[in-house]
Scaffold this motif. Structure first.
Motif, PDB file in Angstrom:
ATOM      1  N   ILE A  14      34.158  37.219  41.442  1.00 37.29           N
ATOM      2  CA  ILE A  14      32.740  38.467  41.638  1.00 37.29           C
ATOM      3  C   ILE A  14      32.915  38.764  43.175  1.00 37.29           C
ATOM      4  O   ILE A  14      32.623  37.678  43.926  1.00 37.29           O
ATOM      5  CB  ILE A  14      31.601  37.887  41.124  1.00 37.29           C
ATOM      6  N   GLN A  15      33.358  39.797  43.554  1.00 33.04           N
ATOM      7  CA  GLN A  15      33.387  40.338  44.929  1.00 33.04           C
ATOM      8  C   GLN A  15      32.352  41.290  45.156  1.00 33.04           C
ATOM      9  O   GLN A  15      31.980  42.202  44.163  1.00 33.04           O
ATOM     10  CB  GLN A  15      34.741  40.944  45.084  1.00 33.04           C
ATOM     11  N   LYS A  16      31.775  41.182  46.210  1.00 33.89           N
ATOM     12  CA  LYS A  16      30.785  42.180  46.845  1.00 33.89           C
ATOM     13  C   LYS A  16      31.594  43.504  47.274  1.00 33.89           C
ATOM     14  O   LYS A  16      32.528  43.453  48.127  1.00 33.89           O
ATOM     15  CB  LYS A  16      29.923  41.826  47.750  1.00 33.89           C
ATOM     16  N   VAL A  17      31.287  44.523  46.598  1.00 34.38           N
ATOM     17  CA  VAL A  17      31.828  46.019  46.882  1.00 34.38           C
ATOM     18  C   VAL A  17      30.540  46.973  47.223  1.00 34.38           C
ATOM     19  O   VAL A  17      29.778  47.222  46.173  1.00 34.38           O
ATOM     20  CB  VAL A  17      32.803  46.406  46.077  1.00 34.38           C
ATOM     21  N   ARG A  18      30.621  47.437  48.437  1.00 34.83           N
ATOM     22  CA  ARG A  18      29.487  48.289  48.602  1.00 34.83           C
ATOM     23  C   ARG A  18      28.178  47.983  48.133  1.00 34.83           C
ATOM     24  O   ARG A  18      27.442  48.867  47.412  1.00 34.83           O
ATOM     25  CB  ARG A  18      29.736  49.667  48.228  1.00 34.83           C
ATOM     26  N   ASN A  19      27.683  46.777  48.391  1.00 35.19           N
ATOM     27  CA  ASN A  19      26.419  46.166  47.946  1.00 35.19           C
ATOM     28  C   ASN A  19      26.437  45.960  46.558  1.00 35.19           C
ATOM     29  O   ASN A  19      25.138  45.697  45.996  1.00 35.19           O
ATOM     30  CB  ASN A  19      25.296  47.084  48.726  1.00 35.19           C
ATOM     31  N   LEU A  20      27.329  45.784  45.703  1.00 37.19           N
ATOM     32  CA  LEU A  20      27.337  45.667  44.424  1.00 37.19           C
ATOM     33  C   LEU A  20      28.332  44.459  44.318  1.00 37.19           C
ATOM     34  O   LEU A  20      29.378  44.403  44.816  1.00 37.19           O
ATOM     35  CB  LEU A  20      27.898  46.942  43.721  1.00 37.19           C
ATOM     36  N   TYR A  21      28.141  43.729  43.136  1.00 39.29           N
ATOM     37  CA  TYR A  21      28.901  42.440  42.878  1.00 39.29           C
ATOM     38  C   TYR A  21      29.694  43.033  41.655  1.00 39.29           C
ATOM     39  O   TYR A  21      29.177  43.023  40.611  1.00 39.29           O
ATOM     40  CB  TYR A  21      27.977  41.373  42.452  1.00 39.29           C
ATOM     41  N   LEU A  22      31.049  43.074  41.797  1.00 39.49           N
ATOM     42  CA  LEU A  22      31.817  43.409  40.713  1.00 39.49           C
ATOM     43  C   LEU A  22      33.000  42.547  40.383  1.00 39.49           C
ATOM     44  O   LEU A  22      33.104  41.584  41.208  1.00 39.49           O
ATOM     45  CB  LEU A  22      32.615  44.866  41.225  1.00 39.49           C
ATOM     46  N   PHE A  23      33.191  42.333  38.969  1.00 37.65           N
ATOM     47  CA  PHE A  23      34.296  41.491  38.645  1.00 37.65           C
ATOM     48  C   PHE A  23      35.575  41.927  38.850  1.00 37.65           C
ATOM     49  O   PHE A  23      35.965  43.253  38.957  1.00 37.65           O
ATOM     50  CB  PHE A  23      34.412  41.445  36.974  1.00 37.65           C
ATOM     51  N   LYS A  24      36.411  41.083  39.317  1.00 40.87           N
ATOM     52  CA  LYS A  24      37.912  41.335  40.003  1.00 40.87           C
ATOM     53  C   LYS A  24      38.830  40.285  39.606  1.00 40.87           C
ATOM     54  O   LYS A  24      38.392  39.333  39.563  1.00 40.87           O
ATOM     55  CB  LYS A  24      37.930  41.254  41.530  1.00 40.87           C
ATOM     56  N   PHE A  25      39.855  40.707  39.351  1.00 40.82           N
ATOM     57  CA  PHE A  25      41.196  39.685  38.964  1.00 40.82           C
ATOM     58  C   PHE A  25      41.428  39.247  40.760  1.00 40.82           C
ATOM     59  O   PHE A  25      41.632  39.935  41.641  1.00 40.82           O
ATOM     60  CB  PHE A  25      42.405  40.441  38.469  1.00 40.82           C
ATOM     61  N   THR A  26      41.903  37.910  40.745  1.00 43.66           N
ATOM     62  CA  THR A  26      42.378  37.681  41.859  1.00 43.66           C
ATOM     63  C   THR A  26      43.611  38.254  42.018  1.00 43.66           C
ATOM     64  O   THR A  26      44.404  38.663  41.293  1.00 43.66           O
ATOM     65  CB  THR A  26      42.887  36.017  41.810  1.00 43.66           C
ATOM     66  N   GLU A  27      44.364  38.318  43.603  1.00 42.68           N
ATOM     67  CA  GLU A  27      45.482  38.857  43.712  1.00 42.68           C
ATOM     68  C   GLU A  27      46.616  38.338  43.037  1.00 42.68           C
ATOM     69  O   GLU A  27      47.572  38.915  42.462  1.00 42.68           O
ATOM     70  CB  GLU A  27      46.065  38.869  45.128  1.00 42.68           C
ATOM     71  N   ASN A  28      46.535  36.882  42.589  1.00 43.54           N
ATOM     72  CA  ASN A  28      47.603  36.239  41.764  1.00 43.54           C
ATOM     73  C   ASN A  28      47.589  37.026  40.197  1.00 43.54           C
ATOM     74  O   ASN A  28      48.699  37.087  39.772  1.00 43.54           O
ATOM     75  CB  ASN A  28      47.210  34.824  41.682  1.00 43.54           C
ATOM     76  N   LEU A  29      46.522  36.841  39.738  1.00 45.05           N
ATOM     77  CA  LEU A  29      46.402  37.361  38.262  1.00 45.05           C
ATOM     78  C   LEU A  29      46.710  38.660  38.170  1.00 45.05           C
ATOM     79  O   LEU A  29      47.518  39.180  37.454  1.00 45.05           O
ATOM     80  CB  LEU A  29      44.881  37.175  37.717  1.00 45.05           C
ATOM     81  N   GLN A  30      46.306  39.725  39.101  1.00 49.61           N
ATOM     82  CA  GLN A  30      46.666  41.180  39.020  1.00 49.61           C
ATOM     83  C   GLN A  30      48.061  41.414  39.486  1.00 49.61           C
ATOM     84  O   GLN A  30      48.732  42.052  38.583  1.00 49.61           O
ATOM     85  CB  GLN A  30      45.931  41.915  40.405  1.00 49.61           C
ATOM     86  N   ALA A  31      48.939  40.555  40.027  1.00 42.22           N
ATOM     87  CA  ALA A  31      50.262  40.578  40.247  1.00 42.22           C
ATOM     88  C   ALA A  31      50.968  39.997  38.789  1.00 42.22           C
ATOM     89  O   ALA A  31      52.045  40.701  38.532  1.00 42.22           O
ATOM     90  CB  ALA A  31      50.605  39.669  41.380  1.00 42.22           C
ATOM     91  N   ARG A  32      50.532  39.112  38.329  1.00 48.37           N
ATOM     92  CA  ARG A  32      50.874  38.504  36.770  1.00 48.37           C
ATOM     93  C   ARG A  32      50.926  39.758  36.019  1.00 48.37           C
ATOM     94  O   ARG A  32      51.763  39.923  35.183  1.00 48.37           O
ATOM     95  CB  ARG A  32      50.125  37.384  36.549  1.00 48.37           C
ATOM     96  N   LEU A  33      49.443  40.493  35.783  1.00 42.99           N
ATOM     97  CA  LEU A  33      49.408  41.487  34.868  1.00 42.99           C
ATOM     98  C   LEU A  33      50.245  42.624  35.478  1.00 42.99           C
ATOM     99  O   LEU A  33      51.033  43.232  34.140  1.00 42.99           O
ATOM    100  CB  LEU A  33      47.973  41.930  34.954  1.00 42.99           C
ATOM    101  N   GLU A  34      50.703  42.906  36.399  1.00 39.99           N
ATOM    102  CA  GLU A  34      51.488  44.134  36.851  1.00 39.99           C
ATOM    103  C   GLU A  34      52.953  43.434  36.440  1.00 39.99           C
ATOM    104  O   GLU A  34      53.907  44.307  35.973  1.00 39.99           O
ATOM    105  CB  GLU A  34      51.420  44.370  38.393  1.00 39.99           C
TER     106      GLU A  34
END
Length: 76
Positions: A14-34
């Motif tokens: 869960i990462q803060k993006v412009r004062n909002l907390y959003l769900f994100k894949f880690t870089e590792n999981l995003q790379a795996r998905l791709e």
């Protein structure tokens, strides 16, 4: 088969993006998905990996929907 809970415990943040907390894949999981998506397009996946990429794509869609709702709720 990798369960969704495995990724949520290890590969989701869960990462803060412009004062909002959003769900994100880690870089590792995003790379795996791709990687899996590319291999699927080339028809190079066995049935186990097809299930894995389908599960990851489902999680990605869920998080996109949740994040969109969080963003919409933050708008005046």
């Amino acid at each position: 088969m990798v369960q969704h809970s495995y990724w949520i415990d290890r590969e989701i943040s869960i990462q803060k993006v412009r004062n909002l907390y959003l769900f994100k894949f880690t870089e590792n999981l995003q790379a795996r998905l791709e990687e899996l998506a590319d291999r699927k397009k080339a028809n190079l996946l066995n049935s186990e990996k097809v299930v894995e990429v389908a599960s990851l794509l489902e999680l990605d869609r869920i998080f996109t929907l949740i994040n969109a709702k969080v963003i919409a709720a933050s708008c005046p």
